[in-house]
Design an enzyme around this catalytic site. Structure first.
Site, short mmCIF file in Angstrom:
data_model
loop_
_atom_site.label_atom_id
_atom_site.label_comp_id
_atom_site.label_asym_id
_atom_site.label_seq_id
_atom_site.Cartn_x
_atom_site.Cartn_y
_atom_site.Cartn_z
N ILE A 68 0.89 -1.16 0.00
CA ILE A 68 0.00 0.00 0.00
C ILE A 68 0.93 1.22 0.00
CG2 ILE A 68 -0.25 -0.17 2.54
CD1 ILE A 68 -3.01 1.08 2.28
N SER A 69 0.69 2.17 -0.89
CA SER A 69 1.59 3.33 -1.02
C SER A 69 1.60 4.17 0.26
CB SER A 69 1.14 4.21 -2.18
OG SER A 69 1.12 3.50 -3.39
N HIS A 70 2.71 4.92 0.46
CA HIS A 70 2.77 5.90 1.56
C HIS A 70 1.55 6.82 1.48
CE1 HIS A 70 7.04 4.93 1.22
NE2 HIS A 70 7.31 5.62 2.30
#
Ligand code: SAH
Length: 218
Positions: A68-70
């Site tokens: 999951i992206s930052h």
């Protein structure tokens, strides 16, 4: 696989507010912050044990070798994309569904493609349970999704070694694509505007680190 949605408690809301304050300090505008306030990021995590991690500015493993992206990356990409009510938006790389959920808060007509079957199935179920309105596709993002093209906006959430020509084709004149471009561990965020005459204008927005946009089936 879990079969219930994690509750959004006062504690989660408090941690989320702190995350949003940090994003505001980084120059994220209130339209984006309001959308992100509506999406409990911890609900997209694989395990409730990671509560504390969900509101730190870190990427996180979500299974199938993906992340999951930052939150800051999601915020910056969404701000660059600048989604407007009623627009058709195509996301490449559904992943956990977190970015998808954030995009859904802008009243757009939303489409998203994921090539990892395990993730596709898991995230489809979660987004349905959360009542997020989106059409999800299992497929190859390099090809885009011709059935619903053209799109006002295209957001690529994996690092692309080059700009996929099919995605440029599926962009409306006046449309915009946000895509991290680069091979290896670092990419440069590209904002590509397609002008009314079909010509392209490219602007660069700093370095990021994404998992790769893969070209083969598996
Ligand atoms: N938006 C996601 C980011 C996930 S990481 C989130 O917020 O969680 C990038 C995702 O792109 C991964 O799930 C990966 O499986 C997917 N991906 C990689 N190559 C792809 C391709 N060719 N087509 C579609 N999705 C792809």
């Amino acid at each position: 696989m879990r079969d219930m949605i994690f509750a959004d408690t006062f504690r989660h809301k408090g941690l989320r507010n702190r995350m949003l304050e940090n994003l505001a300090e980084k120059g994220i505008n209130s339209r984006i912050l309001d959308a992100m306030r509506e999406v409990p990021r911890h609900q997209f995590f694989p395990d409730q044990a990671f509560l504390e991690k969900a509101y730190e500015d870190i990427a996180f493993k979500i299974g199938a070798g993906q992340t999951i992206s930052h939150p800051s990356t999601v915020a910056i990409q969404t701000q660059l994309l600048d989604p407007q009510k009623g627009e058709k938006v195509l996301e490449i790389g559904t992943g956990s569904g977190y970015q998808t959920a954030v995009l859904s808060k802008f009243g757009v007509k939303l489409f998203s493609i994921e090539r990892q079957h395990e993730l596709f199935v898991k995230t489809k179920k979660l987004l349905e349970e959360l009542d997020i309105k989106v059409r999800l596709f299992f497929g190859d993002g390099y090809q885009g999704q011709t059935a619903f093209a053209p799109y006002n906006k295209i957001l690529v959430t994996a690092g692309a070694p080059f700009i996929p020509p099919a995605l440029i084709d599926q962009l409306l004149p006046g449309g915009r694509m946000v895509i991290p471009v680069g091979e290896g561990s670092k990419q440069v965020m590209h904002v590509i505007d397609k002008l009314e005459d079909g010509s392209l204008v490219e602007n660069l927005h700093g370095e990021f680190s994404f998992v790769p946009l893969l070209q083969d089936r598996n």
